[in-house]
Design an enzyme around this catalytic site. Structure first.
Site, PDB file in Angstrom:
ATOM      1  N   GLU A   1       0.780  -1.231   0.000  1.00 48.59           N
ATOM      2  CA  GLU A   1       0.000   0.000   0.000  1.00 48.59           C
ATOM      3  C   GLU A   1       0.813   1.282   0.000  1.00 48.59           C
ATOM      4  O   GLU A   1       0.384   2.289  -0.541  1.00 48.59           O
ATOM      5  CB  GLU A   1      -0.947  -0.005   1.226  1.00 48.59           C
ATOM      6  CG  GLU A   1      -2.022  -1.061   1.175  1.00 48.59           C
ATOM      7  CD  GLU A   1      -2.938  -0.915  -0.029  1.00 48.59           C
ATOM      8  OE1 GLU A   1      -3.495   0.186  -0.223  1.00 48.59           O
ATOM      9  OE2 GLU A   1      -3.081  -1.896  -0.781  1.00 48.59           O
TER      10      GLU A   1
ATOM     11  N   SER B   1     -49.525 -35.699  -0.401  1.00 53.02           N
ATOM     12  CA  SER B   1     -49.801 -36.852   0.464  1.00 53.02           C
ATOM     13  C   SER B   1     -48.992 -36.872   1.748  1.00 53.02           C
ATOM     14  O   SER B   1     -49.241 -37.723   2.617  1.00 53.02           O
ATOM     15  CB  SER B   1     -49.561 -38.154  -0.316  1.00 53.02           C
ATOM     16  OG  SER B   1     -50.506 -38.286  -1.364  1.00 53.02           O
TER      17      SER B   1
END
Length: 753
Positions: A144, A433
């Site tokens: 950086e 069902s």
């Protein structure tokens, strides 16, 4: 001589020196100014009039610009100085800037005490530039701001380099690379001291975007703030703020949270490869996050390792080792298990302690990561092997204990997600069902037995307001008189409707609702066939009530909620066992009937090789939904399959792919566990040893469905809703009873002989 007549030559002085001739004395330079005054004429200067005008103008402009420039520069310097002094006076102590979150986080822990999910922005704890791994410090500086310890907060060289890169790429000078120093990045993270105001920004995301915005105006504002920080704090203080406040993807705020999130370790223990991966996330945390794309994250980390070597932080050997052994995710981060489960927990708990919390919250849950992984793997294996490529069909799985504790939840085919639509909890679909066990539960609780007879034959019911309704069986065939067990085993529609009409729809509805089925059940006779809607979670919970002996359960996933650092919990278990719905005897008989479904009926594909299974299939009209819900003695598992747009499935029934997914799930879940028998009744429990139903030679107690024979009402066609018996019906029933008594007496005599 004078009169010779020849002309005389010029007079020559006598030579006084035999050497060189003496130099003539210099004439004094004429006073040109005096001459101009006298003559009024300008001597030639060597420049033409045009050049004289041009150079004169440029000189004048230069003098004007210099006068404006130094005054303007002085004004700018004064403004920057005043702004720097203002920001300097506003900056707080370093420790007040380390946790910049506006809301708290939620950390979820599984049954083994391991973290499996985070929500919100997690903060792993305050760290300093001194107590983190040296490799992390080096990686951040190398990636950086390599001149961090040498500049005064702003780097003109870096800005000029960034402008050159932007122009070379065809962008504007301030578009793209910004040339920001690490100090300027911290200024941006602090939003230049501007606090979040909900009246000014609609969301925190809008606030964050405004803080991170670029452009000339932002750069100008950053300069005095960065200078103020350089004056107020040491370089290590500024780096400390950065290490704590930087966002690193996956909800991790700060390098300590990121180290724990991705690697399961502290930031103090990071090796060069891990440090490089974290530092590599800074330009685009979500894009480079290893949980999003591990290979892309590793490639970015390799670039950071190269920078670390070039700047002298790593030797060639260390660089090569980091390249050959790139960082990988921890086991928990790789699994990313329980995303749907975590979302469900967040929705179930109070908002002020989850999505809107300002505190860090710890939630202990019922999730078992082993079972969660088993369910995810089972779904993926079936879709890979048995579903055609490109299918958009969805599926969901819920694994639950008999007391309602949810052990795993898969809400869709995409398993490693957060915030996705959860088909297990959000999708309300017709149950088909799978609803039928509640019909038989009501009947068994009233005293009927699995061996009682019901007629499977064409049936028409006149529904007030709708007219005649005639249910059909899936096979379009009829079996005649069959037992209740056979009716459930083969999912016979006409027989189930007859049972429902005989015991009463209200009784069926009450049993289903008490077991936890969704409210607003259908009113008509189609109720028995599962036309009502429910979620998979609710259905699985209802079946858990059958397994546990007939008591309702409230599905739950949270066992404890407390604030981080507190020893006492704010909330305890959020669900569990409720009221009894049916008798234990009825529940055990129903388990026996559902076991027959898997042994002999529509659920055979769910059978397990080493233990008993009970369950029920379900397929809705036009096969829009397919279900299988079943259980062993250990766990209840529900599976649903269908399309999000509710279009029909192609060639899929509940006894097909859902049963396959169920079986694959349970094979993995039950692996290594001892086999336990199901808590079910046996035929000897309801079949009498005497010719009659009891020692007093009278039928067992139960609702009166006919004189002497409880089965008579089911064995004849129903022409209208619950018709009343007439005398003809009574006379027709009496020979059946006499015939049965005679046969049982003869059978008893023959058996004694």
């Amino acid at each position: 001589m004078a009169g010779s007549g020849r002309p005389r030559g010029p007079l020559v002085a006598d030579k006084r020196y035999s050497a060189s001739k003496p130099a003539a004395p210099k004439k004094p330079r004429a006073n040109t100014s005096t001459k101009r005054k006298r003559s009024g004429k300008r001597p030639p200067s060597g420049r033409g009039p045009i050049r004289r005008v041009l150079f004169g103008t440029l000189g004048f402009v230069a003098r004007v610009l210099w006068g404006i420039g130094w005054r303007f520069g002085l004004a700018i310097a004064l403004i920057v100085g005043l702004a720097t002094f203002y920001f300097y006076s506003q900056l707080p102590d370093v420790t007040a800037l380390l946790d910049g979150r506006h809301r708290g986080s939620v950390t979820m822990i599984d049954t083994d005490g391991k973290v499996f999910a985070w929500r919100g922005e997690t903060f792993g704890g305050q760290i300093t530039a001194e107590n983190v791994s040296e490799h992390l410090r080096d990686a951040v500086i190398a990636a950086e701001d390599k001149r961090f310890y040498g500049h005064f907060g702003v780097s003109p060289r870096g800005i000029a380099s960034a402008m050159r890169i932007n122009l070379a790429a065809g962008r504007g000078p301030f578009s793209g690379n910004g040339g920001s120093t690490l100090t300027q990045q911290v200024a941006k993270l602090l939003c230049l001291g501007v606090e979040y105001d909900p009246k000014r920004w609609k969301t925190e995301a809008a606030y964050e975007n405004d803080c991170r915005s670029g452009g000339v105006k932002r750069k100008i504002k950053e300069v005095p703030y960065a200078l103020a920080m350089e004056l107020k704090y040491s370089k290590d203080d500024i780096l400390t703020i950065y290490l704590n406040r930087a966002y690193l993807g996956a909800g991790a705020r700060g390098f300590e949270a990121a180290a724990q999130r991705y690697f399961g370790i502290s930031a103090a223990n990071l090796n060069p490869a891990q440090a490089a991966m974290l530092a590599g996330l800074l330009p685009a945390p979500s894009y480079y996050a290893p949980t999003n794309n591990l290979q892309r994250s590793q490639d970015r980390a390799a670039t950071v390792v190269k920078l670390m070597h070039e700047q002298g932080y790593l030797s060639a050997a260390e660089r090569d080792y980091a390249w050959q052994h790139p960082a990988t995710l921890s086991e928990a981060a790789q699994k990313r298990a329980g995303g749907y489960f975590a979302d469900w927990i967040m929705d179930a708990a109070p908002d002020f302690l989850t999505t809107e919390t300002t505190e860090d919250v710890i939630i202990r849950t019922t999730l078992d990561q082993r079972i969660q992984s088993a369910a995810e793997e089972a779904m993926q294996s079936i879709f890979a092997a048995k579903v055609k490529e490109g299918s958009e069909a969805e599926a969901a799985i819920v694994v639950m204990s008999a007391d309602g504790a949810v052990r795993a939840m898969v809400g869709g085919r995409a398993t490693k997600v957060t915030g996705a639509f959860n088909h297990a909890t959000m999708a309300r679909r017709q149950t088909g069902s799978t609803f039928k066990p509640f019909v038989y539960a009501a009947a068994l609780d009233m005293g009927y037995t699995p061996d009682d007879i019901v007629e499977d034959a064409p049936l028409t019911i006149n529904v007030p307001g709708s007219g005649p309704w005639s249910p059909k069986n899936y096979t379009r065939e009829y079996r005649g008189p069959i037992t209740l067990t056979e009716a459930l085993t083969h999912s016979v529609n006409t027989a189930t409707v007859r049972v429902s009409e005989a015991v009463g729809r209200e009784a069926v509805r009450k049993v289903a609702e008490d077991f936890g089925f969704a409210e607003d059940l259908a009113e008509g006779p189609a109720l028995a066939l599962g036309v009502s809607e429910s979620t998979l979670l609710q259905m699985t919970g209802a079946y858990a009530g059958i397994l546990n002996g007939g008591s309702s359960v409230k599905p739950y996933g949270m066992t404890e909620l407390r604030l981080k650092g507190d020893s006492e919990a704010l909330f305890g278990v959020s669900g569990g066992l409720g009221e009894r719905v049916i008798s234990e005897k009825a529940a055990r008989e129903l388990v026996y009937m559902m076991h027959s479904v898997v042994q002999n009926g529509s659920g055979r594909r769910a059978n397990l090789p080493d233990r008993q299974v009970a369950g029920k299939t379900g397929t809705t009209q036009a096969a829009r939904d397919a279900w299988f819900i079943g259980f062993t003695a250990d766990y209840v598992v529900g599976v649903w399959m269908g399309y999000d747009d509710n279009r029909p499935l192609s060639g899929v029934t509940g006894g097909g792919l859902p049963a396959d997914i169920w079986r694959e799930t349970m094979l993995r879940v039950e692996a290594g566990l001892p086999a336990s028998p199901l808590p079910m009744a046996q035929p000897s429990d309801w079949r009498p040893d005497t010719p009659f139903w009891g020692s007093d030679s009278t039928p067992p107690a139960g609702p009166d469905l006919g004189p002497g024979n409880r089965k008579s009402d089911w064995s004849r066609p129903i022409e209208e809703v619950r018709p009343k018996k007439d005398k003809k019906d009574k006379k027709r029933d009496e020979p059946d009873l006499a015939e049965r008594i005679l046969m049982e007496v003869l059978g008893s005599i023959l058996s004694k002989n």
